[in-house]
Design an enzyme around this catalytic site. Structure first.
Site, PDB file in Angstrom:
ATOM      1  N   SER A  87      -9.119   2.849   3.482  1.00  0.00           N
ATOM      2  CA  SER A  87      -8.274   3.480   2.482  1.00  0.00           C
ATOM      3  C   SER A  87      -7.410   2.498   1.695  1.00  0.00           C
ATOM      4  O   SER A  87      -6.703   2.877   0.774  1.00  0.00           O
ATOM      5  CB  SER A  87      -7.359   4.502   3.155  1.00  0.00           C
ATOM      6  N   SER A 119      -9.371   0.729   7.712  1.00  0.00           N
ATOM      7  CA  SER A 119      -8.878   0.748   6.338  1.00  0.00           C
ATOM      8  C   SER A 119      -8.444  -0.603   5.783  1.00  0.00           C
ATOM      9  O   SER A 119      -8.182  -0.711   4.587  1.00  0.00           O
ATOM     10  CB  SER A 119      -7.712   1.737   6.215  1.00  0.00           C
ATOM     11  N   LYS A 174       0.835  -1.197   0.000  1.00  0.00           N
ATOM     12  CA  LYS A 174       0.000   0.000   0.000  1.00  0.00           C
ATOM     13  C   LYS A 174       0.876   1.257   0.000  1.00  0.00           C
ATOM     14  O   LYS A 174       1.857   1.333   0.747  1.00  0.00           O
ATOM     15  CB  LYS A 174      -0.913  -0.015   1.232  1.00  0.00           C
TER      16      LYS A 174
END
Length: 489
Positions: free
Chosen positions: A166, A190, A90
């Site tokens: 996210s 997230s 990520k």
């Protein structure tokens, strides 16, 4: 509620699937490679083809390093337990040397990492092939991955809908069959929110279990943790085995593991006391499809032999949002001001998205005493929630209060989006403040064909219990881990 029938199990089945990347989870791919039935470079080229043919439709990856990975495979990857298995990282506070580290923000558009984060070093030691960076909301602050810098990530089950946030890029890459697993982070949900939206297993470990130095970020400490979104529970356990453990100087620690997590998931849990909730902490009803999923999951756990009753922790429902607003705001202000001072240039009008800009400006009035009070309120929440676990081992709840929204619903350019995001994280953010382990389990799809999940939470340090119960759930109600391709319009 639709499609509550069993999905694909983590072993080869009779269905006419295309490649080993479709049929096997990460652990299964590693076993094939270890036994000589599949070569690392074959897996790498399968993933490279998927990146070329599938990622343009969903926008999950923001940077790749395929040629570098090919060279690493040719030289020989470390002989770890997951040797040859591809993984994405990520693009948020987890550096990969030579790749951008933008954190989803135009403010860091040209930043390139000089070294690997400690977590990436652990991934490499386990034999994983690091292939690139996945899309994220700006600074991880949204429950949908729609950054202005890289554009929105689309849900592989229905591209008109959000992949969650996210860690939406990570979840979309796995659900689209591009990667078998992907690194993710979680400061208010997230990992679990995109796992729910994309039909994957997403576990937030206990605070302190996985260390991601050397970066120290006041933006998310003590709420944020690192782990992954995966196809199966055993993949999550294997990745935790590869990365769990503190280091000298780490700000938090968790109880030592009694055995590897991969061994723990092979045994069913003892009979557990499970309380379940179908309303938000303030008593607000959740979407009927979500409530039905929780009720059905509770009934399933009862059939599996657990003691199940309607119950949940009781606390001031305004406290989590209050504390998070202060802690996120102060951290954001500190991050941006540090960068502005270091470069000697004022913050540009377009460098931050509108919601982030508002949060940054509002945080100008946050005092040290306000931060101290927010941390004290977090401790108060810890103690209050702990009382529930004196009589219960697990809290079963919705992962989110409503099905995944269409893209644009959580647009950060629209005033009021921050409040909408806060409402969407009402179940997930609690475990971030208390430091507890929690996981989202796929359990059906909504009327639009987009997956939804249910969440289980356990006391701090009881990660093995979460994994065991999740594995038992997975065996009883397995899920489809890859969306049909091409995506349904």
């Amino acid at each position: 509620m639709t499609n509550r029938s069993p999905g694909r199990a983590p072993e080869p089945g009779p269905a006419p699937l295309d490649t080993p990347l479709d049929i096997y989870d990460a652990v299964g791919l590693a076993e094939l490679i270890r036994n000589g039935d599949l070569r690392e470079k074959e897996v790498l080229e399968l993933v490279a083809d998927r990146i070329a043919t599938r990622d343009p439709d969903i926008n999950a990856l923001v940077a790749t390093r395929l040629d570098e990975a090919r060279d690493e495979v040719a030289r020989g990857l470390p002989d770890g337990p997951l040797r040859g298995v591809p993984i994405g990282i990520k693009d948020l506070y987890c550096d990969v040397a030579g790749l951008p580290s933008t954190h989803g923000s135009r403010m860091f558009e040209h930043a390139v990492a000089k070294r690997d984060a400690d977590l990436v070093i652990r991934y490499r030691a386990a034999g994983l092939a690091v292939l690139g960076k996945t899309n994220t909301a700006e600074f991880g602050a949204s429950a949908s991955t729609e950054p202005a810098l890289h554009g929105p990530t689309r849900n592989p089950w229905n591209p008109a809908y959000s992949a969650g946030g996210s860690s939406g890029g990570a979840a979309a890459a796995v659900a689209a069959g591009i990667l078998p697993a992907a690194h993710a982070t979680d400061a208010a949900g997230s990992i679990r929110i995109p796992a729910s939206a994309c039909g994957l297993f997403g576990m937030k470990p206990s605070r302190g279990l996985v260390w991601n130095g050397p970066r120290a970020s006041a933006l998310s400490v003590p709420m944020a943790v690192s782990h992954a979104v995966t196809r199966t529970v055993r993949d999550s356990a294997a990745l935790l085995d590869a990365t769990a453990g503190t280091v000298p100087g780490a700000p938090f620690a968790t109880p030592a593991m009694e055995e590897p997590f991969s061994a723990a998931v092979r045994r069913p849990p003892a009979r557990l006391r499970i309380g379940y909730t179908t309303v938000a902490p303030d008593g607000t009803p959740v979407d009927p499809e979500i409530a039905a999923a929780v009720e059905e999951a509770a009934a399933l756990f009862e059939r599996l032999g657990h003691e199940v009753r309607a119950a949940g922790p009781s606390f001031d429902p305004d406290l989590p949002g209050r504390a998070l607003d202060v802690l996120f705001g102060a951290g954001l202000r500190g991050l941006v001001d540090t960068v502005v001072r270091a470069r000697g240039r004022a913050l540009g009008d377009e460098e931050l998205e509108p919601m982030t800009r508002r949060q940054y400006e509002e945080a100008a009035g946050v005092t040290g005493s306000a931060v101290l009070h927010a941390l004290q309120e977090t401790e108060q929440l810890d103690r209050t929630v702990a009382g529930f676990y004196a009589d219960h081992d697990i809290w079963l709840s919705p992962t989110v209060p409503a099905p995944p929204p269409r893209l644009g619903v959580l647009d950060t350019a629209v005033p009021g989006t921050a409040d909408a995001i806060a409402r969407y994280t009402v179940f997930t953010r609690i475990a971030n403040l208390t430091g507890q382990p929690a996981a989202s389990l796929p359990f059906g799809r909504d009327a639009a064909g987009v997956p939804i999940g249910v969440q289980i939470t356990a006391p701090h340090g009881h990660d093995a219990v979460v994994l065991r119960l999740s594995a038992q759930f997975e065996e009883a109600a397995p899920w489809d881990w890859t969306a049909p391709w091409p995506p349904v319009a």
